[in-house]
Design an enzyme around this catalytic site. Sequence first.
Site, PDB file in Angstrom:
ATOM      1  N   GLU A 165       0.856  -1.183   0.000  1.00 51.15           N
ATOM      2  CA  GLU A 165       0.000   0.000   0.000  1.00 51.15           C
ATOM      3  C   GLU A 165       0.890   1.230   0.000  1.00 51.15           C
ATOM      4  O   GLU A 165       2.103   1.140   0.241  1.00 51.15           O
ATOM      5  CB  GLU A 165      -0.939   0.018   1.211  1.00 51.15           C
TER       6      GLU A 165
ATOM      7  N   ASN B 230     -11.101  -3.912   4.103  1.00 52.47           N
ATOM      8  CA  ASN B 230      -9.833  -4.054   4.817  1.00 52.47           C
ATOM      9  C   ASN B 230     -10.058  -3.813   6.302  1.00 52.47           C
ATOM     10  O   ASN B 230     -10.623  -2.784   6.697  1.00 52.47           O
ATOM     11  CB  ASN B 230      -8.795  -3.047   4.310  1.00 52.47           C
ATOM     12  N   GLU B 231      -9.646  -4.758   7.117  1.00 53.63           N
ATOM     13  CA  GLU B 231      -9.675  -4.623   8.582  1.00 53.63           C
ATOM     14  C   GLU B 231     -11.017  -4.110   9.101  1.00 53.63           C
ATOM     15  O   GLU B 231     -11.077  -3.252   9.981  1.00 53.63           O
ATOM     16  CB  GLU B 231      -8.528  -3.729   9.057  1.00 53.63           C
TER      17      GLU B 231
END
Length: 662
Positions: free
Chosen positions: A38, A377-378
């Site tokens: 990322e 994500n998460e």
Amino acid sequence: MATAWIAQPALAEGGKLTVHVDQAGVKIDPMFYGLMTEEINHSYDGGLYAELIQNRILEDDYPQPRRGRNQPATAPVTPTTHPSTPPHWTVLSEGGGSGTISIDANDPVNAGALKKSLKLDIESAGGRVGAVNDGYWGIPVKPNTEYQASFYAKASGDFHGPLTVDIESNEGGKVLASGTIADVGPVWKKYSVVLKTGDIAASAENRFVISATSKGQVWLNLVSLFPPTYKNRANGNRIDLMEKLAAMKPGFLRFPGGNYLEGNSIAERFAWKDTIGALEDRPGHMSPWGYRSSDGLGLLEYFEWCEDLKMQPVLAVFAGYTLRGEKVSGEQLKPFVQEAMDEIEYVVGDQTTKWGQERAKDGHPEPFKLTYVEIGNEDNLERNPPFTYGDRFTQLFDAIRAKYPDLKLISTLPSNDRRNPLPRTPDVIDDHFYFRSLQDVLGRTHRYDDYDRSKPKIFVGEWATRVGNPTPNMSAALGDAAWLTGLERNADVVIMNSYAPLLVHVGRGAMQWPTDLIGYDAASSFGSPSYYVEKMFSENVGNEAMPVQVTPGDAAVPIEPTTRPTEKIFAVANKIDASGDIVLKVVNTLPDAQTMQIDLQGAGDVKKDGTAWVLSGGPSDVNTIDEPEKVTPKQVEIHDAAATFAHEFPGYSVSVVRLKTK
């Protein structure tokens, strides 16, 4: 060069290592080792993405304080004060010339991405006046190398050129490479010039200058400077970093993140449609790590990265939740569901589809192969009720599964989450672990031993032992290696894993998160001890993880009762079907060398000659720009291997031993 293994007196009896070659093991997926990436720590801009000009479209601001996860945009922060000139640009006036630079929003190149320009106002002629860019903590140059410079420019009627384009040293202004644009007209036009260095010393303490001696105004935008790139790709990646990644033999790439996928707000998410097409149509966006992303490394470039390193893509799609807790579901999520569907079509659609046609226009007529899609994500970090991931996951799951039934879908709720049950069963669950110390990770190596095999498979999409700054030290590498033995041992449920973060620019002010696998500055790079652990393990991964039993010696057992984990020696064994090789991966977290009796039960004829790679050093030892190979694996030859033999493992070491049975 390999050296002969010379046995040293063992300081302690290390016990016994029994490998049950005669028993069925667990299959290891070819995608087991991969990369997670990322935009953090200037991983792309200033890192992997080879562009050397920082703030090339004049949209960057000076870095602002970063808010944490679920901290609303209205939360107070102390603003950063900064000069009136755009960041990373300054004016150069010498030899009697004088002038200024400023941002101009009148008459843009286009109304989309290039809405501002850099105005160079040359007020008096006779000397040189120019616009200077300092790059990403320097402009690196090498001898006898070509650099591709380009920019949009226009000029006032009283400007008569030429424009000189230089790479020159910061001290003394020595010109290292130069080119000329003969004349610039009154309307926007793109100009290109090749700058070639001669027989110079490699350096990074340099600047990029566009200058003139004629009075008048010159406007500039999308100022770009590219060195040679990996596999000579236009708009490509930095060679030394790509070579280090290729050496890891990764099976997959998970992208675009990470927090970078979510953004601080919905407006700052990874909006993939803004990252494709010509660079002049890419506006860039604010990353969640306090600086702006150029999006030069966009969706298509991710997939080309996968092609270059022969990796499988693991594509993450935005799922309606951001770092600051902004979230949408139900009707409000529908546009983002469609956005994800369009994205997948861009990747796998043929040229009869709308977005397949767009990909072809962007230079890649053939669809890409795609097997895994991660939804969000998460999302386990969603703090404020009502918890919506179950609904959001279901919306995206149903839409994707209906159109693309063969795609495997990944949930970002961890395997032990209880508060937000999913109405749909994912194919894979993404677990993340960041360990605080060596002891912390050693206590987690059995994390998946008792995992219910009827549940979804596991992707350990982010993990690291966070000891060392900016990159891991040897203590972290020991923890990482011990953790990997546990993952390989459970490869029937853990099908993929990737260390995070992958990259860090070690220049002052460039890092937001320690500890990171590979470090670099403008000119050079290095792998951390943990990088070499990853490389050793992935280069020697087999088709099957065989049952292993470690019987510790006296030195590995505490004298007094303790709540800390008692294991100090960690091991896993692989079988490589094609060659018949047996690979032992052994981690000695003790300070003293340990002699282990190795028993390869059912191995048959084991050749006496084998090879080992040994990584060892003091717990605080690190690699740096100045000492890039302080901790690196040493190859040694073994000449006494057998179905049963004794072998010594140095203190604080990670060893990969490869033995032949054919």
